[in-house]
Design a protein around this motif. Structure first.
Motif, PDB file in Angstrom:
ATOM      1  N   MET A  39      10.437 -15.994   8.696  1.00 57.40           N
ATOM      2  CA  MET A  39       9.839 -14.859   8.005  1.00 57.40           C
ATOM      3  C   MET A  39       8.462 -15.229   7.459  1.00 57.40           C
ATOM      4  N   ASP A  40       7.571 -14.243   7.474  1.00 52.87           N
ATOM      5  CA  ASP A  40       6.289 -14.380   6.809  1.00 52.87           C
ATOM      6  C   ASP A  40       6.394 -13.844   5.385  1.00 52.87           C
ATOM      7  N   LEU A  41       5.649 -14.475   4.487  1.00 56.32           N
ATOM      8  CA  LEU A  41       5.509 -13.950   3.132  1.00 56.32           C
ATOM      9  C   LEU A  41       4.362 -12.943   3.122  1.00 56.32           C
ATOM     10  N   VAL A  42       4.631 -11.735   2.633  1.00 52.11           N
ATOM     11  CA  VAL A  42       3.597 -10.714   2.491  1.00 52.11           C
ATOM     12  C   VAL A  42       3.396 -10.503   0.993  1.00 52.11           C
ATOM     13  N   ILE A  43       2.160 -10.660   0.533  1.00 49.97           N
ATOM     14  CA  ILE A  43       1.922 -10.679  -0.911  1.00 49.97           C
ATOM     15  C   ILE A  43       0.722  -9.816  -1.248  1.00 49.97           C
ATOM     16  N   ASP A  74       2.076  -0.888  -1.010  1.00 49.90           N
ATOM     17  CA  ASP A  74       1.298  -1.787  -0.131  1.00 49.90           C
ATOM     18  C   ASP A  74       2.223  -2.546   0.812  1.00 49.90           C
ATOM     19  N   LYS A  78       2.982  -2.291   5.273  1.00 45.54           N
ATOM     20  CA  LYS A  78       3.003  -3.443   6.180  1.00 45.54           C
ATOM     21  C   LYS A  78       4.364  -3.600   6.848  1.00 45.54           C
ATOM     22  N   LYS A 142       8.178 -12.958  11.393  1.00 47.29           N
ATOM     23  CA  LYS A 142       6.907 -13.618  11.706  1.00 47.29           C
ATOM     24  C   LYS A 142       6.064 -12.761  12.641  1.00 47.29           C
ATOM     25  N   ALA A 145       4.232  -8.018  10.358  1.00 50.33           N
ATOM     26  CA  ALA A 145       3.580  -7.192   9.338  1.00 50.33           C
ATOM     27  C   ALA A 145       2.543  -6.297   9.999  1.00 50.33           C
ATOM     28  N   ARG A 146       2.538  -5.026   9.630  1.00 45.56           N
ATOM     29  CA  ARG A 146       1.626  -4.046  10.231  1.00 45.56           C
ATOM     30  C   ARG A 146       0.301  -4.093   9.478  1.00 45.56           C
ATOM     31  N   LEU A 147      -0.704  -4.693  10.071  1.00 45.77           N
ATOM     32  CA  LEU A 147      -1.972  -4.928   9.385  1.00 45.77           C
ATOM     33  C   LEU A 147      -2.978  -3.827   9.663  1.00 45.77           C
ATOM     34  N   ARG A 148      -3.964  -3.730   8.779  1.00 48.77           N
ATOM     35  CA  ARG A 148      -5.053  -2.772   8.983  1.00 48.77           C
ATOM     36  C   ARG A 148      -5.858  -3.093  10.234  1.00 48.77           C
ATOM     37  N   SER A 149      -5.811  -4.332  10.661  1.00 49.10           N
ATOM     38  CA  SER A 149      -6.724  -4.801  11.703  1.00 49.10           C
ATOM     39  C   SER A 149      -6.222  -4.529  13.119  1.00 49.10           C
TER      40      SER A 149
END
Lengths: 315, 315
Positions: A39-43, A74, A78, A142, A145-149
């Motif tokens: 898992m990724d940490l989203v902060i 927020d 994501k 991993k 996460a749905r990023l703006r980019s």
């Protein structure tokens, strides 16, 4: 300083909120988390100041819940699953024990609602306004996460629900009304329910806190693309439709709603082949080469300025 | 609000500080971190308010560095390796572009010094004083973080360096002097250099921000033990020794230094068999059954109260 005792506040009101073992019962200066494998940490962190981000006489349980929810929003955008949060709070003397208890009660309600735990933070005195800073933590598989980019030319642009209710709710709240939109302004609903749907198809995503146009612009900037938004396709609540019907200029009214902020819906881009998976979303634009956001009405550009809106072709 | 433009501040002054790829160039609302396998996330938050935690006319580069360092000090006491931080800042209008640039410059200096990156945060306006909330993240091998809760009866208590310089430095700074202790008060040094040493032997540990007695008390509370501190074994800087020599009551002077705060040394407990591994530390107490902290001078209890100190046997 003559406000409530900080140790009492922590021991009696905050410690019961530290429900996760990772919070160490707020007995340490830190929280210690073992990240789940894969898992990724989203902060994320958002701050609110009395008189700037909420009305000074807003009930403190709602203020606490809003402070938490804007952070959870927020994470929702994501497609992350919230886990907990750290709270840094600067209390003016004028907030008494009852006010602090109400604040903690609001946090407790939303912790239960969203399955999160207080993990730590800091509490200090201030001669200024009540100032709340929350750092929220969530997990996402991993790379998921749905990023703006992640917007790409050819994508379509979707929004998750009515736009403009946040701004109309602020007007209601400032006018002293307690209608549905004022309550919604004070207590937005982070769209955590959309996680699976976003994971099924969304490319770039953002929550709508600054306003649909501004937050779509953040996606355009982060992705290096241009985004076209058709204001006449923008979903509206019955209240917003009623308000719009009373405006002289339909396009200007829609532009007002699209730039008002505090909606806490999600705007995302998606490959057209996958758009059908985003049930409940409304298509209102497309991604092209270029930069910035172009708002349109009846196929014509609507030029947004800081002070108003005018029709034209130079947008 | 008429202060500097927030977008300029983020784009021109903050974005260069987002050196880690996990910060996503501050182009998103979140940072996304892939936790290193086998590591725990150690996370802490501390807030500072102008006029409460620093002097209103302190140079803003030093304010920024202190805000970062007090958070890194929390990670240092846990033997964690700092990785990055989120910054929530509420700016008063009165801080102009130059002030913000100075603030960012201070962060840049300490980022390079400690190997950390800005990861995200929020910037807002406030009608009140400058308010800074930092959330710092670090990594520690799974289970290796040195927690307050790990003290056990039979342990000895060690401190990592001179106690009382923080309080004496505050007196100097308030008196307008620019001596070594005033500079140290404005710019404390987090003891990140002690990580390997702490890992080699320490049980419970805390940084000394509230004061030696208070922070030792936090260890006692978190561990459910009683801690005895011999004030006459407390390490002192030459300046503190000089100050103490001028006091009428040696025990009261030591008690003042032990309760002053802002030292940012580390107090830890250690099994006596491993105490020899903590090179550079000074032994000044022991852990016993019971609760609370007992300060002693020449073997006799020194009773600390909020308003002063007196000798007695009821401490």
């Amino acid at each position: 300083m003559s406000g409530p005792d900080e140790f009492d506040w922590i021991a009696r009101l905050l410690r019961p909120l530290a429900t996760a073992p990772e919070a160490l019962g707020l007995m340490d200066d830190v929280a210690v988390l073992s990240p789940p494998p894969g898992m990724d940490l989203v902060i994320t962190a958002d701050a609110l100041v009395a008189g700037v981000h909420f009305l000074p006489d807003d009930p403190l349980d709602l203020v606490a819940r809003k402070a938490l929810r804007v952070n959870l929003s927020d994470l929702a955008a994501k497609a992350a699953t919230p886990f907990g949060y750290l709270l840094s709070i600067a209390w003016p003397d004028a907030v008494d024990w009852h006010g602090r208890a109400l604040f903690a009660q609001g946090l407790a309600e939303d912790q239960a609602r969203y399955g999160v735990s207080l993990l730590g933070g800091d509490t200090v005195a201030t001669p200024g306004p009540l100032t709340i800073s929350i750092t929220a933590l969530g997990w996402a598989a991993k790379g998921a996460a749905r990023l703006r980019s992640a917007a790409a030319p050819g994508d379509v642009v979707l929004v998750s629900g009515p736009i403009g209710d946040g701004w109309l709710g602020l007007q209601s709240a400032q006018a002293g009304r307690d209608d549905r939109l004022a309550r919604r302004y004070r207590l937005p609903e982070p769209r955590l329910d959309l996680r699976e749907i976003l994971l099924a198809g969304a490319g770039g995503a953002a929550d709508i806190s600054d306003g649909l146009v501004a937050d779509t612009g953040h996606i355009a900037d982060a992705s290096g693309v241009r985004i076209l938004l058709d204001l006449d396709r923008m979903p509206l609540s019955p209240e917003a439709s009623g308000w719009l019907a009373k405006q002289d200029d339909n396009a200007a009214g829609l532009a007002q709603l699209a730039t008002g902020g505090d909606d806490y819906q999600i705007v995302c881009t998606v490959d057209p082949m996958r758009a059908g998976r985003l049930t409940g979303f409304t298509a209102m634009g497309s991604v092209v080469d270029g930069q910035g956001v172009e708002t349109r009405y009846a196929g014509q550009p609507v030029n947004l300025t800081r002070t108003g809106w005018r029709h034209g072709k130079d947008g």
